[in-house]
Design a protein around this motif. Structure first.
Motif, PDB file in Angstrom:
ATOM      1  N   GLY A  34       0.809  -1.213   0.000  1.00  0.00           N
ATOM      2  CA  GLY A  34       0.000   0.000   0.000  1.00  0.00           C
ATOM      3  C   GLY A  34       0.841   1.262   0.000  1.00  0.00           C
ATOM      4  N   ILE A  35       1.929   1.272   0.741  1.00  0.00           N
ATOM      5  CA  ILE A  35       2.831   2.427   0.749  1.00  0.00           C
ATOM      6  C   ILE A  35       3.405   2.624  -0.642  1.00  0.00           C
ATOM      7  N   ARG A  36       3.876   1.546  -1.251  1.00  0.00           N
ATOM      8  CA  ARG A  36       4.483   1.637  -2.586  1.00  0.00           C
ATOM      9  C   ARG A  36       3.503   2.185  -3.618  1.00  0.00           C
ATOM     10  N   LEU A  73       8.432   3.983   3.947  1.00  0.00           N
ATOM     11  CA  LEU A  73       7.899   5.338   4.089  1.00  0.00           C
ATOM     12  C   LEU A  73       8.989   6.394   3.926  1.00  0.00           C
ATOM     13  N   ALA A  74      10.188   6.096   4.371  1.00  0.00           N
ATOM     14  CA  ALA A  74      11.294   7.061   4.318  1.00  0.00           C
ATOM     15  C   ALA A  74      11.786   7.328   2.901  1.00  0.00           C
ATOM     16  N   LYS A  75      11.303   6.587   1.940  1.00  0.00           N
ATOM     17  CA  LYS A  75      11.780   6.737   0.560  1.00  0.00           C
ATOM     18  C   LYS A  75      11.204   7.950  -0.164  1.00  0.00           C
ATOM     19  N   SER A  76      10.145   8.548   0.371  1.00  0.00           N
ATOM     20  CA  SER A  76       9.608   9.750  -0.271  1.00  0.00           C
ATOM     21  C   SER A  76       9.394  10.823   0.786  1.00  0.00           C
ATOM     22  N   PRO A  77       9.612  12.073   0.425  1.00  0.00           N
ATOM     23  CA  PRO A  77       9.522  13.149   1.423  1.00  0.00           C
ATOM     24  C   PRO A  77       8.157  13.241   2.123  1.00  0.00           C
ATOM     25  N   TRP A 100       5.149  12.102   7.268  1.00  0.00           N
ATOM     26  CA  TRP A 100       4.039  11.421   7.952  1.00  0.00           C
ATOM     27  C   TRP A 100       4.597  10.391   8.931  1.00  0.00           C
ATOM     28  N   ALA A 101       5.578   9.603   8.484  1.00  0.00           N
ATOM     29  CA  ALA A 101       6.178   8.565   9.326  1.00  0.00           C
ATOM     30  C   ALA A 101       6.844   9.166  10.557  1.00  0.00           C
ATOM     31  N   GLU A 102       7.467  10.315  10.411  1.00  0.00           N
ATOM     32  CA  GLU A 102       8.114  10.967  11.562  1.00  0.00           C
ATOM     33  C   GLU A 102       7.079  11.358  12.615  1.00  0.00           C
ATOM     34  N   ARG A 103       5.911  11.842  12.167  1.00  0.00           N
ATOM     35  CA  ARG A 103       4.842  12.189  13.111  1.00  0.00           C
ATOM     36  C   ARG A 103       4.321  10.940  13.826  1.00  0.00           C
ATOM     37  N   VAL A 104       4.141   9.864  13.071  1.00  0.00           N
ATOM     38  CA  VAL A 104       3.663   8.613  13.668  1.00  0.00           C
ATOM     39  C   VAL A 104       4.711   8.062  14.629  1.00  0.00           C
ATOM     40  N   LYS A 114      18.375   9.795   3.695  1.00  0.00           N
ATOM     41  CA  LYS A 114      17.828  10.725   2.702  1.00  0.00           C
ATOM     42  C   LYS A 114      16.828   9.980   1.815  1.00  0.00           C
ATOM     43  N   PRO A 115      15.643  10.580   1.583  1.00  0.00           N
ATOM     44  CA  PRO A 115      14.677   9.943   0.702  1.00  0.00           C
ATOM     45  C   PRO A 115      15.175   9.971  -0.744  1.00  0.00           C
ATOM     46  N   ALA A 116      14.739   8.984  -1.513  1.00  0.00           N
ATOM     47  CA  ALA A 116      15.056   8.967  -2.940  1.00  0.00           C
ATOM     48  C   ALA A 116      14.334  10.137  -3.599  1.00  0.00           C
ATOM     49  N   SER A 117      14.957  10.727  -4.584  1.00  0.00           N
ATOM     50  CA  SER A 117      14.298  11.865  -5.235  1.00  0.00           C
ATOM     51  C   SER A 117      13.539  11.472  -6.465  1.00  0.00           C
TER      52      SER A 117
END
Length: 156
Positions: A85-87, A117-121, A126-130, A153-156
């Motif tokens: 679902g994240i993907r 989740l860390a792969k996109s800004p 959102w993940a940091e808040r959770v 660093k997230p992938a760009s």
């Protein structure tokens, strides 16, 4: 990791799961025709582990409408479903995913999700808040690992 001389096991049930998955993602089978009504956890895990990384949110919505995986009570199934679902940026998983991340402390069931989740800004924020909400309930090793995943660093 198995030696070439190791006996290869065959599973007709897992072969049927593979065939159903392939037909579904090829557009040859509807989600409600997967034959999953009697699947045991291992069959669901096998199905979910094989979902293509480029599965669409529409495909996941079809599976979810037929099998209600977003609301599964099985944490192993949930983790794999949420990963897909994240993907696919499948929005209906968000609240159940948050509940999973806050309520489940097992490292193997949360770290892969934070890593994805860390792969996109947007997902990372959102993940940091959770994580801020979930961290008090995590084992220190789980907290350390999640913090490392979110610091990447997230992938760009």
């Amino acid at each position: 990791g198995l030696p070439a001389s190791a006996l290869r096991q065959k599973s007709p049930r897992l072969d049927a799961v593979d065939a159903a998955r392939e037909k579904f993602f090829a557009g040859e089978l509807e989600a409600d025709a997967l034959g999953a009504r009697d699947w045991v956890t291992q069959e669901w895990l096998h199905f979910l582990n094989g979902i293509p990384k480029d599965a669409t949110k529409e495909q996941l919505a079809s599976i979810d409408a037929a099998w209600n995986l977003t609301r599964t009570g099985n944490a192993e199934i949930a983790m794999r479903w949420f990963l897909s679902g994240i993907r696919a940026d499948y929005e209906p998983i968000r609240a159940p995913l948050e509940a999973h991340l806050v309520g489940i402390g097992r490292r193997k069931l949360v770290v892969p999700l934070y890593e994805e989740l860390a792969k996109s800004p947007g997902n990372k924020a959102w993940a940091e808040r959770v994580f801020a909400k979930a961290k008090p309930g995590y084992h220190p090793l789980t907290s350390k690992t999640v913090a490392e995943k979110l610091a990447a660093k997230p992938a760009s």
